[in-house]
Design a protein around this motif. Structure first.
Motif, PDB file in Angstrom:
ATOM      1  N   ALA A 141       0.794  -1.169   0.146  1.00 21.04           N
ATOM      2  CA  ALA A 141      -0.116   0.082  -0.001  1.00 21.04           C
ATOM      3  C   ALA A 141       0.766   1.189   0.085  1.00 21.04           C
ATOM      4  O   ALA A 141       1.835   1.256   0.789  1.00 21.04           O
ATOM      5  N   PRO A 142       0.686   2.164  -0.640  1.00 22.48           N
ATOM      6  CA  PRO A 142       1.310   3.288  -0.792  1.00 22.48           C
ATOM      7  C   PRO A 142       2.079   3.870   0.403  1.00 22.48           C
ATOM      8  O   PRO A 142       3.057   4.450   0.404  1.00 22.48           O
ATOM      9  N   GLN A 187       8.088   4.855  -0.156  1.00 22.49           N
ATOM     10  CA  GLN A 187       8.328   6.413  -0.781  1.00 22.49           C
ATOM     11  C   GLN A 187       8.218   6.340  -2.257  1.00 22.49           C
ATOM     12  O   GLN A 187       7.622   7.100  -2.818  1.00 22.49           O
ATOM     13  N   LEU A 188       8.521   5.071  -3.072  1.00 20.33           N
ATOM     14  CA  LEU A 188       8.256   5.023  -4.219  1.00 20.33           C
ATOM     15  C   LEU A 188       8.124   3.691  -4.527  1.00 20.33           C
ATOM     16  O   LEU A 188       8.433   2.712  -3.939  1.00 20.33           O
ATOM     17  N   SER A 226      12.373  13.752  -3.741  1.00 20.78           N
ATOM     18  CA  SER A 226      11.972  13.356  -2.405  1.00 20.78           C
ATOM     19  C   SER A 226      10.882  12.470  -2.694  1.00 20.78           C
ATOM     20  O   SER A 226      10.093  11.966  -1.704  1.00 20.78           O
ATOM     21  N   GLY A 227      10.526  12.046  -3.904  1.00 25.73           N
ATOM     22  CA  GLY A 227       9.301  11.111  -4.021  1.00 25.73           C
ATOM     23  C   GLY A 227       8.056  11.782  -4.669  1.00 25.73           C
ATOM     24  O   GLY A 227       7.088  10.921  -4.824  1.00 25.73           O
ATOM     25  N   LYS A 228       8.032  13.064  -4.858  1.00 23.57           N
ATOM     26  CA  LYS A 228       6.826  13.799  -5.153  1.00 23.57           C
ATOM     27  C   LYS A 228       6.659  13.578  -6.817  1.00 23.57           C
ATOM     28  O   LYS A 228       7.527  13.545  -7.793  1.00 23.57           O
ATOM     29  N   GLU A 229       5.420  13.629  -7.277  1.00 24.14           N
ATOM     30  CA  GLU A 229       4.974  13.308  -8.570  1.00 24.14           C
ATOM     31  C   GLU A 229       5.649  14.306  -9.538  1.00 24.14           C
ATOM     32  O   GLU A 229       5.550  15.577  -8.975  1.00 24.14           O
ATOM     33  N   GLY A 230       6.387  14.031 -10.761  1.00 19.38           N
ATOM     34  CA  GLY A 230       6.840  15.069 -11.650  1.00 19.38           C
ATOM     35  C   GLY A 230       8.504  15.218 -11.318  1.00 19.38           C
ATOM     36  O   GLY A 230       8.755  15.741 -12.376  1.00 19.38           O
ATOM     37  N   GLU A 231       8.998  14.724 -10.310  1.00 13.61           N
ATOM     38  CA  GLU A 231      10.341  14.949 -10.155  1.00 13.61           C
ATOM     39  C   GLU A 231      11.012  13.977 -11.198  1.00 13.61           C
ATOM     40  O   GLU A 231      10.501  12.826 -11.355  1.00 13.61           O
ATOM     41  N   SER A 232      12.212  14.346 -11.480  1.00 12.56           N
ATOM     42  CA  SER A 232      13.231  13.533 -12.384  1.00 12.56           C
ATOM     43  C   SER A 232      14.388  13.170 -11.875  1.00 12.56           C
ATOM     44  O   SER A 232      14.667  13.932 -11.184  1.00 12.56           O
ATOM     45  N   GLN A 283       1.424   8.716  -6.993  1.00 17.32           N
ATOM     46  CA  GLN A 283       1.534   7.995  -6.307  1.00 17.32           C
ATOM     47  C   GLN A 283       2.909   7.102  -6.181  1.00 17.32           C
ATOM     48  O   GLN A 283       2.998   6.272  -5.609  1.00 17.32           O
ATOM     49  N   GLY A 284       3.687   7.917  -6.512  1.00 24.17           N
ATOM     50  CA  GLY A 284       5.234   7.505  -6.383  1.00 24.17           C
ATOM     51  C   GLY A 284       5.523   6.442  -7.182  1.00 24.17           C
ATOM     52  O   GLY A 284       6.635   5.886  -6.824  1.00 24.17           O
ATOM     53  N   GLU A 285       4.919   6.220  -8.336  1.00 21.49           N
ATOM     54  CA  GLU A 285       5.187   5.177  -9.301  1.00 21.49           C
ATOM     55  C   GLU A 285       6.126   5.635 -10.328  1.00 21.49           C
ATOM     56  O   GLU A 285       5.930   6.579 -11.113  1.00 21.49           O
ATOM     57  N   ILE A 286       6.959   4.531 -10.591  1.00 22.29           N
ATOM     58  CA  ILE A 286       7.968   4.796 -11.856  1.00 22.29           C
ATOM     59  C   ILE A 286       7.912   3.480 -12.595  1.00 22.29           C
ATOM     60  O   ILE A 286       7.884   2.453 -11.982  1.00 22.29           O
TER      61      ILE A 286
END
Ligand code: RAM
Length: 335
Positions: free
Chosen positions: A125-126, A130-131, A294-300, A314-317
């Motif tokens: 579960a999320p 963190q990722l 930091s694990g936020k959506e949109g960070e590369s 939701q921290g998915e890559i």
């Protein structure tokens, strides 16, 4: 008189060393990070390839990597490893979770002590991490499995799913999407008769296959969305009278499936590169542990040979789409 010269020499040497060490480690990643991989189970060939990919990445950015984990794919078996790694103050734990919820309290404890937690292959579960480094979009894996089995069984008849453990987050998510895909009118002549569980144990998967064939004499196909299950099912069917009558497909490694493709038991199956999955997970964990993300959506972040990757909802890559293997391409793959 010699002193300033010696000093200048030392400065030059030091600058040269720094340049080398910066060039050698990936951008934004600290050196010496302690990163531990916890696979679903240590003796599963798929997990071994994934962990090796992770260790190769950790070597590239000069961290200290290790792999620890249970010999069975049970959730409770992973708990003691998480607790030990927490006590050891690893910088990051990268785990293929055997249950969506059971591990969460232990992983939360690790995170509360500053340890970064990344799931890969099979998520929690999320709130447990963190990722999540996912092999491919879960919906397209699930729907793709039904599209493939439908083709192999001519769009009609009975089929069964041979899964991993009943609690495996990844298989359960894929099966949910398989059932969703099955609702479409083009599959109205196909009937899912049973979901069996081989627990990612070779022998149990073998015996479950035998059981399915006995219980459902009209069975046209078995879909095993697990590399352990598909290999065991193919082995059973390849030397049974069901060979040629019951299609076997699912998710497997080309090296484990090659013989069954060559002998005609398996026409087609799918997977991604597990080594790349582990590699990406290690880079994600290292970037997190270095504070580069930091694990936020949109960070590369920079994922070494895989290039720049971006964190989704939701921290998915996501690693990338799966490949379909058959007799025409299987020999181009070696994992
Ligand atoms: C097995 C494991 C793993 C899964 C593969 C396809 O090795 O269940 O989690 O991703 O199959």
């Amino acid at each position: 008189m010699n002193k300033p010269l010696r000093h200048a020499g030392a400065v030059m040497l030091c600058a040269a060393w720094l340049a080398v060490s910066v060039a050698a480690s990936a951008a934004g990643i600290k050196t010496d990070l302690k990163i531990a991989f916890v696979p679903k189970q240590i003796n599963n060939p798929y997990e071994v390839i994934a962990d090796d990919g992770g260790m190769a990445a950790i070597k590239e950015f000069k961290g200290q990597g290790k792999v620890v984990g249970p010999s069975d794919a049970g959730a409770s078996s992973q708990v003691s490893y998480i607790n030990t790694l927490t006590t050891q103050r690893q910088d990051a734990i990268v785990i293929a979770a055997n249950d969506a919820n059971a591990l969460v309290p232990y992983l939360k404890k690790a995170m509360s002590q500053g340890i970064k937690v990344v799931t890969f292959d099979s998520d929690t579960a999320p709130e447990g991490r963190q990722l999540f480094v996912n092999q491919a979009n879960a919906e397209s894996i699930g729907r793709g499995q039904i599209q493939l089995v439908s083709k192999l069984m001519g769009g009609e008849g009975e089929f069964a799913i041979l899964s991993a453990t009943p609690n495996a987050t990844n298989q359960n998510t894929w099966i949910k999407w398989m059932q969703e895909e099955l609702k479409k009118p083009e599959y109205s002549k196909m009937k899912l008769v049973k979901i069996a569980y081989g627990n990612d144990d070779d022998q149990k998967s073998f015996v479950e296959t035998q059981g399915l064939l006995q219980a459902y004499p009209n069975l046209k196909a078995i879909v095993a969305p697990t590399s352990v299950g598909i290999a065991a099912a193919a082995r059973y069917i390849s030397s049974s009278s069901s060979k040629g009558k019951v299609a076997v497909t699912g998710l497997g490694t080309p090296n484990q499936m090659r013989a069954f493709v060559k002998n005609g038991t398996v026409k087609a199956f799918q997977l991604w590169d597990p080594g790349q999955l582990g590699y990406l997970a290690a880079y994600a964990a290292a970037n997190l542990a270095s504070g580069a993300i930091s694990g936020k959506e949109g960070e590369s972040f920079d994922a070494g040979k895989l290039g720049k990757r971006t964190i989704g909802a939701q921290g998915e890559i996501i690693l990338g789409p799966p490949t379909t293997f058959d007799a025409s391409n299987i020999d181009s793959f070696n994992f």
